[in-house]
Design an enzyme around this catalytic site. Structure first.
Site, PDB file in Angstrom:
ATOM      1  N   SER A 187       0.856  -1.190   0.000  1.00 46.11           N
ATOM      2  CA  SER A 187       0.000   0.000   0.000  1.00 46.11           C
ATOM      3  C   SER A 187       0.885   1.231   0.000  1.00 46.11           C
ATOM      4  CB  SER A 187      -0.903   0.005   1.232  1.00 46.11           C
ATOM      5  OG  SER A 187      -0.141   0.363   2.362  1.00 46.11           O
ATOM      6  N   LYS A 188       0.244   2.388  -0.029  1.00 43.75           N
ATOM      7  CA  LYS A 188       0.994   3.652  -0.091  1.00 43.75           C
ATOM      8  C   LYS A 188       2.005   3.780   1.044  1.00 43.75           C
ATOM      9  CE  LYS A 188      -1.777   6.467  -3.020  1.00 43.75           C
ATOM     10  NZ  LYS A 188      -3.148   5.887  -2.944  1.00 43.75           N
ATOM     11  N   ARG A 189       1.649   3.174   2.187  1.00 42.92           N
ATOM     12  CA  ARG A 189       2.569   3.211   3.333  1.00 42.92           C
ATOM     13  C   ARG A 189       3.959   2.718   2.986  1.00 42.92           C
ATOM     14  NH1 ARG A 189       2.010  -0.745   6.580  1.00 42.92           N
ATOM     15  NH2 ARG A 189       0.374  -1.788   5.398  1.00 42.92           N
TER      16      ARG A 189
END
Ligand code: GLU
Length: 481
Positions: A244-246
Site C-alpha cells: 500500500s501507499k505506506r
C-alpha cells in the site's frame, strides 16, 4: 485468446495494476491472442481523465501495447441496463422496492432479534408483493432496484492459478445488478462488457475472487460462455502486509521519473508472482514472452522489494552503449537537444561522463546527481575532505597542486600520458600516487569520491581541469597565509 486489462481510472498506474496488465499481455503475446483495454470509468466522482492518461502513458512506457481501441465502460451503460432488464424479464432477477431506510430498519430488527439473516430478506419481501402488483408499482413510477436471484447449489471453476475453487451459493446474497437510480452495479457491468468484448480469459488480482462466483452466475443466467479465470497473488510490502501507499512509491511513473528503465521495470514486474523456475532473474521482453505460462504463477503473495528493482536497473544500465547512456542521462537532467550541449563539456566528454558514471549508479537520477560537478561548476568542497586532504598541510597541498598544474599544461591529453606524468610527479615528490590524486580529485570535483582520476581529467578537458586546480590553489593559499 482474448484478454483484457480493466483499470479503474481513480488513481495512477500502480505496481499491482501494471503487474496485472503485464501478465495479461504476456499471455496474449505468447499465445497470439488479443490484449484489450477497458477503462472502468463508471464511478463518475472518482474517475479522472488525467488518470486515464497516466495509465495509458504508464503502459506505453513499459512497452505494453494493446489491440483495438480502448473500451470505456461508461459508454456501455445502456447495454448494461438492457442486460439487467432482460434478466428481470426472464425471471432470473426481481424488483426490489425496499427503500434504504426501510432496509436499514429491517436489518436492525433482524440483528436485534439475533437472527441476523438478511441475505434473502429482499427476496422474501419481493415474494410478498402479489403478482402484477410489482408491475403496477413500477408502472406508477415507484423506484426499484433489480436483484439477481441466486440459484441454489454451488458455483465452481478451475482457476488458472489456484486450481479448483468452489463457493456455496447459499453464501451469496441476492446482489443488486441495477440500482434504483438506474445505474448498473460493478459485477453486472463487468460481465456485460466481458461478454460483449468476447473475453476468453480473465486474469486479475485475487482481491476479485469473491466477485467471480457472482459473475459466473450472471454469465450462466445470460446464456453466455463462461471465460477462464486466473487470480494473481497479492503483492506484499517488505513487512509481509498487502502493498500500500505506506510502503512508499508504487506509482509506475514515479519510477520512470527516478530514471528506472522500462525494460528493467518490465523484467521486475514479471517476477512478481511468476518465475521461470530456473533461478534466472534477468530476462528480456522476448524471453519473457517465450517462457511465460500461468502454470508457473505462484499461489502465494510475492514481496515487492525496491532494492531488487534498483539492482536490476543497475544491471540493465551496465549493458547499455555509450550513446544510450548519454541520452538517458541527458533526459534525466531534463535537458533538450544533443547530449552535452549547453554544458561546458563536449559531446565526447559528456559521453565519457555517462559511461564512467553508469557502473556507479543504479538509476539515471542517481547518475544525474553524480554528474552535477562535471556539467556545472564545483559549488563547494566537502569540508571534511578538505580538512583532511588539504588543510592538514596546506603548504604541502599547495606545492603538490602547483606542480600538478605545471604538468597538466604541457602533457598530451590522453589516459596513458596523464597517468605517466602524474605518477612520475609523485615519484619526484617522494610520495605515494594517492597523495597527488586525492588533492587533485578534490580540486576537480569538490568531493573525495569520484570515478578514476584520469577519467575525470579526460571528461573535464585540459582547460576546465586547469581552471579548477588554479581556483583550489588560490583558495588554499589565501586560507593558509
Ligand atoms: N476495475 C477493476 C479493478 O480495477 C478490475 C476488474 C476486473 O479485472 O474484472 O480492480
Amino acid at each position: 485468446m482474448r484478454l483484457r486489462f480493466a483499470p479503474s481510472p481513480t488513481g495512477y498506474l500502480h505496481v499491482g495494476g501494471a503487474r496485472t496488465a503485464l501478465f495479461n499481455w504476456l499471455l496474449a503475446r505468447r499465445n497470439g491472442g488479443a490484449f484489450l483495454l477497458r477503462i472502468e470509468d463508471t464511478d463518475r466522482n472518482r474517475s479522472r481523465p488525467e488518470h486515464v492518461e497516466a495509465i495509458l502513458g504508464g503502459l506505453s512506457w513499459l512497452g505494453i501495447d494493446w489491440d483495438e481501441k480502448p473500451v470505456y465502460q461508461a459508454d456501455g451503460v445502456e447495454r448494461h441496463r438492457a442486460d439487467a432488464l432482460r434478466l428481470l424479464a426472464d425471471g432470473r432477477a426481481y424488483r426490489d422496492f425496499t427503500t434504504q431506510a426501510e432496509f436499514a430498519r429491517i436489518r436492525d430488527e433482524a440483528v436485534a432479534s439475533g437472527s441476523g439473516a438478511v441475505t434473502r430478506l429482499s427476496r422474501d419481501l419481493a415474494a410478498g408483493i402479489a403478482a402484477g402488483e410489482g408491475d403496477r408499482r413500477a408502472a406508477a413510477g415507484e423506484p426499484f432496484a433489480v436483484r439477481f436471484r441466486v440459484p441454489g447449489g454451488a458455483t465452481e471453476w478451475r482457476d488458472m492459478v489456484h486450481g479448483d475453487v468452489r463457493f456455496d451459493n447459499g453464501e451469496i446474497e441476492d446482489f443488486v445488478i441495477l440500482r434504483s437510480d438506474g445505474t448498473p452495479t460493478y459485477n453486472l457491468a463487468v460481465v456485460s462488457d466481458d461478454a460483449a468484448m468476447d473475453i476468453t480469459h480473465v486474469v486479475r488480482g485475487d482481491d476479485h475472487i469473491s466477485n467471480t462466483p457472482k459473475q459466473i452466475l450472471l454469465y450462466q443466467a445470460m446464456g453466455r460462455a463462461v471465460p477462464e479465470f486466473g487470480h494473481l497473488p497479492m503483492i506484499l510490502g517488505p513487512d509481509g502486509k498487502r502493498l500500500s501507499k505506506r510502503h512508499g512509491a508504487q506509482a509506475v511513473d514515479s519510477y520512470e521519473a527516478e530514471g528506472v528503465l522500462p525494460g528493467a521495470m518490465f523484467n521486475f514486474l514479471a517476477l512478481l508472482g511468476w518465475s521461470p523456475g530456473t533461478g534466472e532473474e534477468l530476462l528480456s521482453r522476448e524471453e519473457l514472452v517465450a517462457r511465460f505460462s500461468m502454470e508457473r504463477v505462484l499461489r502465494k503473495g510475492s514481496v515487492f522489494d525496491p532494492a531488487k528493482l534498483y539492482w536490476m536497473n543497475g544491471k540493465y544500465m551496465a549493458r547499455m552503449g555509450a550513446g544510450e547512456l548519454a541520452a538517458g542521462l541527458w533526459h534525466a537532467l531534463g535537458r533538450d537537444g544533443a547530449p552535452g550541449t549547453g554544458t561546458a563539456l563536449t559531446e565526447e566528454g559528456f559521453r565519457h561522463l555517462s559511461a564512467t558514471l553508469a557502473p556507479r549508479s543504479r538509476t539515471f537520477s542517481e547518475m544525474g546527481a553524480l554528474a552535477r560537478p562535471y556539467i556545472g561548476p564545483v559549488t563547494g568542497y566537502e569540508p571534511k575532505a578538505a580538512r583532511k586532504i588539504w588543510f592538514r598541510d596546506p603548504a604541502g597541498a599547495a606545492n603538490t597542486l602547483a606542480a600538478v598544474l605545471e604538468r597538466l599544461s604541457g602533457v598530451r591529453w590522453a589516459e596513458e600520458s596523464l597517468e605517466g606524468e602524474l605518477r612520475a610527479l609523485a615519484g619526484e615528490l617522494g610520495v605515494g600516487a594517492g597523495k597527488v590524486f586525492q588533492p587533485l580529485r578534490l580540486a576537480l570535483t569538490g568531493t573525495s569520491a569520484s570515478p578514476g582520476i584520469f577519467d575525470v581529467l579526460l571528461i573535464l578537458g585540459r582547460e576546465r581541469s586547469m581552471r579548477r586546480v588554479e581556483r583550489a590553489l588560490s583558495m588554499i593559499r589565501s586560507r593558509s597565509s
